[in-house]
Design a protein around this motif. Structure first.
Motif, PDB file in Angstrom:
ATOM      1  N   ASN A  58      38.408  38.025  48.803  1.00  0.00           N
ATOM      2  CA  ASN A  58      39.001  36.688  48.727  1.00  0.00           C
ATOM      3  C   ASN A  58      37.886  35.646  48.792  1.00  0.00           C
ATOM      4  OD1 ASN A  58      38.322  36.160  51.469  1.00  0.00           O
ATOM      5  ND2 ASN A  58      40.158  37.231  52.132  1.00  0.00           N
ATOM      6  N   GLY A  59      38.281  34.389  48.911  1.00  0.00           N
ATOM      7  CA  GLY A  59      37.300  33.312  48.927  1.00  0.00           C
ATOM      8  C   GLY A  59      36.298  33.407  50.058  1.00  0.00           C
ATOM      9  N   VAL A  60      36.742  33.854  51.217  1.00  0.00           N
ATOM     10  CA  VAL A  60      35.823  34.015  52.352  1.00  0.00           C
ATOM     11  C   VAL A  60      34.752  35.039  52.003  1.00  0.00           C
ATOM     12  CG1 VAL A  60      35.623  34.745  54.770  1.00  0.00           C
ATOM     13  CG2 VAL A  60      37.569  33.331  54.052  1.00  0.00           C
ATOM     14  N   SER A  61      35.175  36.161  51.424  1.00  0.00           N
ATOM     15  CA  SER A  61      34.205  37.207  51.093  1.00  0.00           C
ATOM     16  C   SER A  61      33.274  36.800  49.950  1.00  0.00           C
ATOM     17  CB  SER A  61      34.895  38.540  50.812  1.00  0.00           C
ATOM     18  OG  SER A  61      35.957  38.411  49.919  1.00  0.00           O
ATOM     19  N   VAL A  62      33.699  35.855  49.100  1.00  0.00           N
ATOM     20  CA  VAL A  62      32.785  35.321  48.082  1.00  0.00           C
ATOM     21  C   VAL A  62      31.617  34.623  48.766  1.00  0.00           C
ATOM     22  CG1 VAL A  62      32.514  33.513  46.321  1.00  0.00           C
ATOM     23  CG2 VAL A  62      34.446  35.093  46.190  1.00  0.00           C
ATOM     24  N   TRP A  63      31.916  33.766  49.747  1.00  0.00           N
ATOM     25  CA  TRP A  63      30.853  33.031  50.452  1.00  0.00           C
ATOM     26  C   TRP A  63      29.975  33.959  51.282  1.00  0.00           C
ATOM     27  CZ3 TRP A  63      29.661  28.613  48.501  1.00  0.00           C
ATOM     28  CH2 TRP A  63      30.639  27.861  47.850  1.00  0.00           C
ATOM     29  N   GLU A  64      30.511  35.106  51.690  1.00  0.00           N
ATOM     30  CA  GLU A  64      29.727  36.100  52.431  1.00  0.00           C
ATOM     31  C   GLU A  64      28.913  36.993  51.498  1.00  0.00           C
ATOM     32  OE1 GLU A  64      32.848  38.061  54.603  1.00  0.00           O
ATOM     33  OE2 GLU A  64      32.826  36.559  56.206  1.00  0.00           O
ATOM     34  N   GLY A  65      29.138  36.868  50.187  1.00  0.00           N
ATOM     35  CA  GLY A  65      28.403  37.663  49.210  1.00  0.00           C
ATOM     36  C   GLY A  65      28.978  39.041  48.955  1.00  0.00           C
ATOM     37  N   HIS A  66      30.238  39.261  49.348  1.00  0.00           N
ATOM     38  CA  HIS A  66      30.851  40.581  49.212  1.00  0.00           C
ATOM     39  C   HIS A  66      31.914  40.663  48.122  1.00  0.00           C
ATOM     40  CE1 HIS A  66      28.815  41.482  52.914  1.00  0.00           C
ATOM     41  NE2 HIS A  66      29.490  40.556  53.560  1.00  0.00           N
ATOM     42  N   CYS A  67      32.121  39.611  47.369  1.00  0.00           N
ATOM     43  CA  CYS A  67      33.206  39.568  46.387  1.00  0.00           C
ATOM     44  C   CYS A  67      32.757  38.698  45.223  1.00  0.00           C
ATOM     45  CB  CYS A  67      34.455  38.979  47.068  1.00  0.00           C
ATOM     46  SG  CYS A  67      35.855  38.657  45.992  1.00  0.00           S
ATOM     47  N   GLU A  68      33.314  38.978  44.053  1.00  0.00           N
ATOM     48  CA  GLU A  68      33.003  38.203  42.856  1.00  0.00           C
ATOM     49  C   GLU A  68      34.274  37.625  42.258  1.00  0.00           C
ATOM     50  OE1 GLU A  68      31.257  41.180  40.347  1.00  0.00           O
ATOM     51  OE2 GLU A  68      29.237  40.764  41.093  1.00  0.00           O
ATOM     52  N   VAL A  69      34.095  36.585  41.472  1.00  0.00           N
ATOM     53  CA  VAL A  69      35.171  36.057  40.632  1.00  0.00           C
ATOM     54  C   VAL A  69      34.812  36.450  39.209  1.00  0.00           C
ATOM     55  CG1 VAL A  69      36.514  34.048  39.949  1.00  0.00           C
ATOM     56  CG2 VAL A  69      35.379  34.076  42.188  1.00  0.00           C
ATOM     57  N   ARG A  70      35.739  37.116  38.538  1.00  0.00           N
ATOM     58  CA  ARG A  70      35.489  37.572  37.168  1.00  0.00           C
ATOM     59  C   ARG A  70      36.628  37.140  36.256  1.00  0.00           C
ATOM     60  NH1 ARG A  70      31.267  40.665  36.006  1.00  0.00           N
ATOM     61  NH2 ARG A  70      30.119  41.526  37.767  1.00  0.00           N
ATOM     62  N   THR A  71      36.275  36.932  35.007  1.00  0.00           N
ATOM     63  CA  THR A  71      37.300  36.650  34.006  1.00  0.00           C
ATOM     64  C   THR A  71      37.984  37.963  33.632  1.00  0.00           C
ATOM     65  OG1 THR A  71      35.821  36.983  32.130  1.00  0.00           O
ATOM     66  CG2 THR A  71      35.946  34.737  33.054  1.00  0.00           C
ATOM     67  N   GLN A  72      39.064  37.838  32.915  1.00  0.00           N
ATOM     68  CA  GLN A  72      39.809  39.031  32.508  1.00  0.00           C
ATOM     69  C   GLN A  72      38.951  39.966  31.655  1.00  0.00           C
ATOM     70  OE1 GLN A  72      43.567  38.102  30.712  1.00  0.00           O
ATOM     71  NE2 GLN A  72      44.392  40.113  31.186  1.00  0.00           N
ATOM     72  N   SER A  73      38.007  39.417  30.903  1.00  0.00           N
ATOM     73  CA  SER A  73      37.122  40.258  30.084  1.00  0.00           C
ATOM     74  C   SER A  73      35.918  40.769  30.871  1.00  0.00           C
ATOM     75  CB  SER A  73      36.652  39.482  28.853  1.00  0.00           C
ATOM     76  OG  SER A  73      35.831  38.393  29.227  1.00  0.00           O
ATOM     77  N   GLY A  74      35.794  40.382  32.142  1.00  0.00           N
ATOM     78  CA  GLY A  74      34.737  40.916  32.995  1.00  0.00           C
ATOM     79  C   GLY A  74      33.543  40.025  33.231  1.00  0.00           C
ATOM     80  N   ARG A  75      33.545  38.820  32.685  1.00  0.00           N
ATOM     81  CA  ARG A  75      32.411  37.910  32.882  1.00  0.00           C
ATOM     82  C   ARG A  75      32.401  37.392  34.319  1.00  0.00           C
ATOM     83  NH1 ARG A  75      31.406  32.202  31.706  1.00  0.00           N
ATOM     84  NH2 ARG A  75      33.593  32.054  31.100  1.00  0.00           N
ATOM     85  N   ASP A  76      31.250  37.447  34.962  1.00  0.00           N
ATOM     86  CA  ASP A  76      31.085  36.967  36.338  1.00  0.00           C
ATOM     87  C   ASP A  76      30.996  35.442  36.328  1.00  0.00           C
ATOM     88  OD1 ASP A  76      30.331  36.346  38.938  1.00  0.00           O
ATOM     89  OD2 ASP A  76      28.778  37.876  39.047  1.00  0.00           O
ATOM     90  N   VAL A  77      31.968  34.790  36.972  1.00  0.00           N
ATOM     91  CA  VAL A  77      31.995  33.328  37.063  1.00  0.00           C
ATOM     92  C   VAL A  77      31.924  32.872  38.528  1.00  0.00           C
ATOM     93  CG1 VAL A  77      33.108  32.867  34.842  1.00  0.00           C
ATOM     94  CG2 VAL A  77      34.521  33.380  36.855  1.00  0.00           C
ATOM     95  N   THR A  78      31.423  33.747  39.374  1.00  0.00           N
ATOM     96  CA  THR A  78      31.348  33.457  40.803  1.00  0.00           C
ATOM     97  C   THR A  78      30.579  32.174  41.085  1.00  0.00           C
ATOM     98  OG1 THR A  78      31.387  35.837  41.245  1.00  0.00           O
ATOM     99  CG2 THR A  78      30.739  34.394  43.064  1.00  0.00           C
TER     100      THR A  78
END
Length: 151
Positions: A58-78
């Motif tokens: 989730n958003g907390v884990s993004v800031w901790e460096g443990h999670c990514e935000v990706r588009t449906q095609s797999g592009r990293d938009v973190t």
């Protein structure tokens, strides 16, 4: 003064080019009692854009460096999501805003639920990238379903 997700006041900023206007929230903008923000657009994402979801966290884990935000095609938009969250925080701080109403379910603005990262429409409990950052800075986050409890 409060902050409100731009899509909730009728601005066509959602990934699909649409909005989720709520007239009562639009009135707060019209009366000068609120400022509209869209972290995803502030981060540089286009309208329309490919859907994005938080992958394995989730958003907390993004800031901790443990999670990514990706588009449906797999592009990293973190990094784009993080930049947009930081820009939103900056705007809110400029106006000395400590309360926001954000669009639940969003990978940026979700405050009780987000999509589960499988791109199949399933939601799970969690917060988005912007919500996590705002909460870390003491900003109270409500959504379109519970904002009435502010009063």
């Amino acid at each position: 003064m409060i902050g409100i997700s731009a899509c909730l006041i009728g601005e066509a900023v959602r990934y699909d080019g649409g909005h989720k206007r709520q007239d009562a929230l639009k009135q707060l903008i019209d009366c000068g009692e609120a400022v509209a923000i869209c972290p995803e657009v502030l981060g540089g994402l286009s309208v329309p854009r490919e859907p994005s979801e938080l992958i394995n966290g989730n958003g907390v884990s993004v800031w901790e460096g443990h999670c990514e935000v990706r588009t449906q095609s797999g592009r990293d938009v973190t990094q784009t999501f993080k930049l947009g969250a930081q820009e939103a925080l900056h705007i809110l701080q400029q106006y000395h805003i400590d309360t926001v109403i954000l669009k639940d379910g969003s990978p940026s603005c979700g405050s009780t639920e987000i999509y589960d990262g499988q791109f199949n429409g399933t939601k799970t409990q969690g917060v988005g990238v912007t919500t996590a950052l705002l909460q870390q800075h003491g900003i109270r986050v409500y959504n379109e379903h519970n904002w009435h409890t502010m009063f």
